[in-house]
Design a protein around this motif. Structure first.
Motif, PDB file in Angstrom:
ATOM      1  N   GLY A   1     -39.408 -18.079  31.539  1.00 33.10           N
ATOM      2  CA  GLY A   1     -40.301 -18.935  30.758  1.00 33.10           C
ATOM      3  C   GLY A   1     -40.321 -18.632  29.261  1.00 33.10           C
ATOM      4  N   LEU A   2     -39.511 -17.706  28.866  1.00 37.81           N
ATOM      5  CA  LEU A   2     -39.507 -17.295  27.456  1.00 37.81           C
ATOM      6  C   LEU A   2     -39.118 -18.474  26.550  1.00 37.81           C
ATOM      7  N   ASP A   3     -39.876 -18.666  25.459  1.00 37.15           N
ATOM      8  CA  ASP A   3     -39.588 -19.778  24.543  1.00 37.15           C
ATOM      9  C   ASP A   3     -38.466 -19.363  23.578  1.00 37.15           C
ATOM     10  N   LEU A   4     -37.211 -19.629  24.027  1.00 38.48           N
ATOM     11  CA  LEU A   4     -36.058 -19.179  23.236  1.00 38.48           C
ATOM     12  C   LEU A   4     -35.937 -19.919  21.907  1.00 38.48           C
ATOM     13  N   VAL A   5     -36.300 -21.182  21.912  1.00 40.37           N
ATOM     14  CA  VAL A   5     -36.179 -21.971  20.679  1.00 40.37           C
ATOM     15  C   VAL A   5     -36.972 -21.302  19.568  1.00 40.37           C
ATOM     16  N   GLU A   6     -38.171 -20.846  19.967  1.00 43.34           N
ATOM     17  CA  GLU A   6     -39.055 -20.236  18.977  1.00 43.34           C
ATOM     18  C   GLU A   6     -38.546 -18.848  18.577  1.00 43.34           C
ATOM     19  N   CYS A   7     -38.198 -18.014  19.602  1.00 39.74           N
ATOM     20  CA  CYS A   7     -37.886 -16.630  19.267  1.00 39.74           C
ATOM     21  C   CYS A   7     -36.510 -16.462  18.608  1.00 39.74           C
ATOM     22  N   LEU A   8     -35.602 -17.480  18.818  1.00 41.18           N
ATOM     23  CA  LEU A   8     -34.277 -17.373  18.177  1.00 41.18           C
ATOM     24  C   LEU A   8     -34.168 -18.263  16.938  1.00 41.18           C
ATOM     25  N   ARG A   9     -35.299 -18.788  16.498  1.00 41.46           N
ATOM     26  CA  ARG A   9     -35.284 -19.738  15.388  1.00 41.46           C
ATOM     27  C   ARG A   9     -34.480 -19.219  14.190  1.00 41.46           C
ATOM     28  N   GLU A  10     -34.573 -17.936  13.925  1.00 42.07           N
ATOM     29  CA  GLU A  10     -33.952 -17.369  12.719  1.00 42.07           C
ATOM     30  C   GLU A  10     -32.444 -17.132  12.883  1.00 42.07           C
ATOM     31  N   VAL A  11     -32.016 -16.927  14.143  1.00 46.53           N
ATOM     32  CA  VAL A  11     -30.609 -16.520  14.328  1.00 46.53           C
ATOM     33  C   VAL A  11     -29.719 -17.588  14.958  1.00 46.53           C
ATOM     34  N   ALA A  12     -30.306 -18.553  15.644  1.00 52.07           N
ATOM     35  CA  ALA A  12     -29.443 -19.518  16.341  1.00 52.07           C
ATOM     36  C   ALA A  12     -30.159 -20.832  16.614  1.00 52.07           C
ATOM     37  N   GLN A  13     -29.303 -21.867  16.822  1.00 50.87           N
ATOM     38  CA  GLN A  13     -29.853 -23.122  17.324  1.00 50.87           C
ATOM     39  C   GLN A  13     -29.776 -23.058  18.846  1.00 50.87           C
ATOM     40  N   VAL A  14     -30.816 -23.524  19.521  1.00 49.81           N
ATOM     41  CA  VAL A  14     -30.876 -23.369  20.979  1.00 49.81           C
ATOM     42  C   VAL A  14     -31.035 -24.746  21.625  1.00 49.81           C
ATOM     43  N   ARG A  15     -30.301 -24.895  22.757  1.00 46.24           N
ATOM     44  CA  ARG A  15     -30.386 -26.150  23.502  1.00 46.24           C
ATOM     45  C   ARG A  15     -30.417 -25.781  24.976  1.00 46.24           C
ATOM     46  N   ALA A  16     -31.455 -26.270  25.684  1.00 44.10           N
ATOM     47  CA  ALA A  16     -31.554 -25.953  27.111  1.00 44.10           C
ATOM     48  C   ALA A  16     -30.554 -26.809  27.872  1.00 44.10           C
ATOM     49  N   ASP A  17     -29.869 -26.208  28.875  1.00 45.22           N
ATOM     50  CA  ASP A  17     -28.912 -27.014  29.649  1.00 45.22           C
ATOM     51  C   ASP A  17     -29.511 -27.484  30.969  1.00 45.22           C
TER      52      ASP A  17
ATOM     53  N   CYS B   1     -37.321  -8.524  20.856  1.00 40.35           N
ATOM     54  CA  CYS B   1     -38.578  -8.573  20.121  1.00 40.35           C
ATOM     55  C   CYS B   1     -39.570  -9.526  20.776  1.00 40.35           C
ATOM     56  N   ALA B   2     -39.015 -10.593  21.416  1.00 36.82           N
ATOM     57  CA  ALA B   2     -39.912 -11.549  22.065  1.00 36.82           C
ATOM     58  C   ALA B   2     -40.303 -11.084  23.463  1.00 36.82           C
ATOM     59  N   GLY B   3     -39.847  -9.868  23.836  1.00 37.88           N
ATOM     60  CA  GLY B   3     -40.215  -9.304  25.127  1.00 37.88           C
ATOM     61  C   GLY B   3     -39.302  -9.726  26.257  1.00 37.88           C
ATOM     62  N   GLY B   4     -38.137 -10.208  25.937  1.00 33.78           N
ATOM     63  CA  GLY B   4     -37.218 -10.644  26.973  1.00 33.78           C
ATOM     64  C   GLY B   4     -35.976  -9.767  27.054  1.00 33.78           C
ATOM     65  N   VAL B   5     -35.152 -10.080  28.069  1.00 33.40           N
ATOM     66  CA  VAL B   5     -33.900  -9.352  28.261  1.00 33.40           C
ATOM     67  C   VAL B   5     -32.785 -10.390  28.490  1.00 33.40           C
ATOM     68  N   VAL B   6     -31.665 -10.151  27.855  1.00 33.27           N
ATOM     69  CA  VAL B   6     -30.521 -11.058  28.077  1.00 33.27           C
ATOM     70  C   VAL B   6     -29.855 -10.679  29.387  1.00 33.27           C
ATOM     71  N   ARG B   7     -29.830 -11.613  30.348  1.00 32.01           N
ATOM     72  CA  ARG B   7     -29.211 -11.347  31.652  1.00 32.01           C
ATOM     73  C   ARG B   7     -27.711 -11.700  31.632  1.00 32.01           C
ATOM     74  N   SER B   8     -27.364 -12.762  30.937  1.00 28.65           N
ATOM     75  CA  SER B   8     -25.926 -13.092  30.826  1.00 28.65           C
ATOM     76  C   SER B   8     -25.674 -13.817  29.508  1.00 28.65           C
ATOM     77  N   LEU B   9     -24.464 -13.588  29.025  1.00 27.23           N
ATOM     78  CA  LEU B   9     -24.074 -14.255  27.787  1.00 27.23           C
ATOM     79  C   LEU B   9     -22.573 -14.562  27.873  1.00 27.23           C
ATOM     80  N   VAL B  10     -22.252 -15.848  27.877  1.00 25.47           N
ATOM     81  CA  VAL B  10     -20.852 -16.261  28.064  1.00 25.47           C
ATOM     82  C   VAL B  10     -20.416 -17.075  26.845  1.00 25.47           C
ATOM     83  N   PRO B  11     -19.360 -16.615  26.175  1.00 21.94           N
ATOM     84  CA  PRO B  11     -18.876 -17.432  25.052  1.00 21.94           C
ATOM     85  C   PRO B  11     -18.408 -18.797  25.544  1.00 21.94           C
TER      86      PRO B  11
END
Lengths: 296, 310
Positions: free
Chosen positions: B237-253, B277-287
């Protein structure tokens, strides 16, 4: 797919000016590649074979029982085209409409008229021109191959017949009396054959299909003869018959070169018709055979 | 292997400009030449074969002197046309050997070499059959053999897989790859089939309206979106759009994942830090890697600057 046997090659390249020869040789042999083509060539050779038989009978080599056909002697009643001791015997069958024109029409329609038009149909031009040969060299090679083939019957056959007669004759008088004139005759025949096949190959280069080229060439050769005959009769100008006719104009040139007597002919007219026709066809052909056409 | 360079080449047919100020280098190896109909691919091939003369610019083959005659250039180039093309009445052997001789090979060399290339492309059993009786696949192969017979260093292949069944296509691609990788030929592979380029080529050039709109190695082209990643985080439920605002553009799939595009100067470390910082953990990241089709479509969708005359 296999990789075995493939290796980087090295060879000394043949100069560009000699690369058209394989194409000309292929064109020359094209009629002999099929049984149908061989049969047609044999058919076209029949008049020559007939003359050879006449010659053999005339010189007494072939005899039918007690019947003998003595060698004709010159005299007021002897037709020159039946006298093996005169050059007319050898070239009249080539220059007469029947069988000469029919033979050339058959051969050139089957080989020359199809030569380039068929390459265009199968997109072979794209293969040729992305090689080391230019369109002009290609045109020359195609013409040369056809010219050599047609010359077999229009030049080589009369020469072989004359040579046979020289060898069969009792003495060398035939050789000494006719050699100089026969040389001119052969030159004239070579020239006329070059012009006829040249016009035919240009028509082939202009056409998109082999059948169209064959029909156009046949119409030109037969039609111009008919037109010349009709106009010559209607206008009471007999020289028109040989000047307008592509075939007749060629015959006029041969006889002129050979220094043979001719009646009712106008030599400049014949030269103008043939030269004008070649110039008229050559310009659009050179535009049509452009390298840029090679890739669609 | 040799490279082919075009510098500021402009090709015109009358008032129509087919190629405008084109500068491109076909590096050694296999290079795909992509573009829609009328993009200028054939004009480039014509110019390289010396069949049309550019109105300006120059072309150089790395092993040939500047200003080499067109016939000399063609001696080093093998061209396989797109259209069905064969010599009337000729068998496969006759066609390939005659074309070899027209390329300047002595007859004996042309004959020997014809046997070799027909064996290479798999037509050794059919070499004495008339080409007019060949199947579509066999005709493609005999055209390739004809392109190879004079041992060119550069091959221009125009739609070589046209009309081939799936088996024939795989076979043809394997051969082209082999020519490039093992036999050291430089291959310019003009095609509409993007999968073929991906299967065979090291690099690609995309043309549109006479201009190059994209070029580079396949890795560069398809990886040019390497700032794009698919990311999954905990908690969901983490609001990625908000927490990554400074570093990336985010789009939910819509599948619990997000597509993120790093902003300029932002790094993956920044992304991980922001999530933490937003209290979350990255579970997967695929280029995210784009397909060549995506690269092509986006490249041709970019309207090239119009040429002066058209």
């Amino acid at each position: 797919m296999n990789t075995l046997r493939y290796r980087v090659d090295s060879f000394r390249p043949v100069p560009a000016v000699r690369r058209w020869w394989p194409l000309a040789a292929r064109e020359f042999l094209s009629l002999f590649r099929t049984r149908w083509g061989l049969a047609m060539f044999f058919l076209c050779s029949v008049p020559g074979i007939g003359r050879l038989v006449m010659l053999l009978i005339g010189f007494g080599v072939v005899r039918f029982g007690q019947m003998r056909a003595p060698l004709p002697r010159r005299g007021p009643g002897t037709l020159p085209e039946l006298d093996p001791l005169r050059v007319e015997f050898y070239i009249d069958p080539v220059l007469d409409v029947m069988p000469g024109m029919i033979v050339v029409l058959l051969l050139s329609s089957l080989v020359t008229a199809r030569a380039i038009a068929r390459d265009r149909m199968t997109n072979a031009l794209e293969l040729y021109w992305t090689r080391g040969i230019s369109p002009r060299a290609y045109l020359f090679a195609k013409w040369l191959g056809s010219f050599m083939l047609v010359s077999l019957l229009t030049v080589a056959v009369p020469f072989v017949l004359w040579l046979t007669a020289v060898l069969l004759a009792d003495d060398w008088s035939l050789l000494t009396e006719t050699a100089a004139q026969f040389g001119l005759v052969l030159t004239g025949l070579l020239l006329a054959t070059a012009v006829w096949t040249g016009i035919c190959i240009l028509i082939s280069a202009l056409c998109s299909s082999a059948n169209t080229a064959m029909v156009l060439w046949s119409m030109l050769l037969v039609g111009s003869s008919a037109l010349g005959a009709v106009l010559g009769t209607l206008l009471r100008e007999p020289w028109l018959a040989s000047s307008i006719s592509v075939w007749g104009a060629g015959a006029v040139i041969v006889r002129t070169v050979a220094g043979m007597p001719q009646a009712n002919v106008y030599v400049p007219g014949a030269v103008f018709v043939l030269g004008g026709l070649i110039a008229l066809l050559l310009l659009p052909v050179l535009r049509r055979l452009r390298l840029a056409e090679a890739i669609a | 292997m040799i490279s082919v360079t075009l510098e500021n080449v402009t090709i015109r047919y009358g008032a129509h400009t087919a190629v405008e100020n084109l500068s491109v280098t076909f590096e050694p190896g296999a290079v795909g030449l992509l573009g829609r109909n009328g993009a200028g691919k054939s004009s480039v091939l014509k110019a390289l074969l010396g069949l049309v003369r550019p109105v300006s610019g120059r072309m150089r083959f790395s092993d040939l002197p500047d200003g080499a005659a067109a016939t000399e250039v063609r001696a080093h180039v093998g061209y396989m046309p797109e259209r069905d093309a064969h010599l009337p009445q000729a068998t496969g052997f006759e066609m390939v050997s005659l074309l070899g001789m027209l390329s300047g090979m002595p007859r004996r060399d042309a004959w020997r070499r014809t046997h070799e290339v027909l064996y290479l492309v798999g037509l050794d059993e059919q070499r004495y059959r008339p080409v007019s009786g060949y199947s579509a696949g066999m005709r493609q192969k005999v055209k390739l053999a004809a392109a190879l017979v004079h041992d060119p260093r550069v091959l221009f292949l125009d739609e070589p897989t046209n009309g081939l069944d799936p088996g024939g296509r795989v076979e043809m691609l394997r051969l082209v790859r082999q020519l490039s990788k093992e036999l050291g030929k430089s291959v310019v592979f003009s095609t509409h089939i993007l999968q073929d380029v991906e299967a065979v080529c090291d690099a690609a050039i995309v043309m549109e309206k006479g201009l190059v709109v994209a070029k580079g190695s396949l890795q560069e082209l398809t990886g040019s979106a390497s700032r794009e990643h698919k990311i999954a985080v905990e908690p969901k439920g983490l609001d990625l759009v908000e927490c990554l605002r400074e570093v990336a553009q985010v789009r939910a799939d819509g599948e619990g994942r997000h597509a993120v595009t790093l902003r300029q100067n932002a790094t993956l470390a920044d992304l991980f830090g922001a999530v933490r910082c937003a209290g979350g953990v990255v579970r997967s990241l695929v280029p995210h890697r784009r397909t060549l089709e995506e690269v092509f479509l986006s490249a041709v969708a970019t309207e090239p600057s119009p040429p002066e005359t058209r």
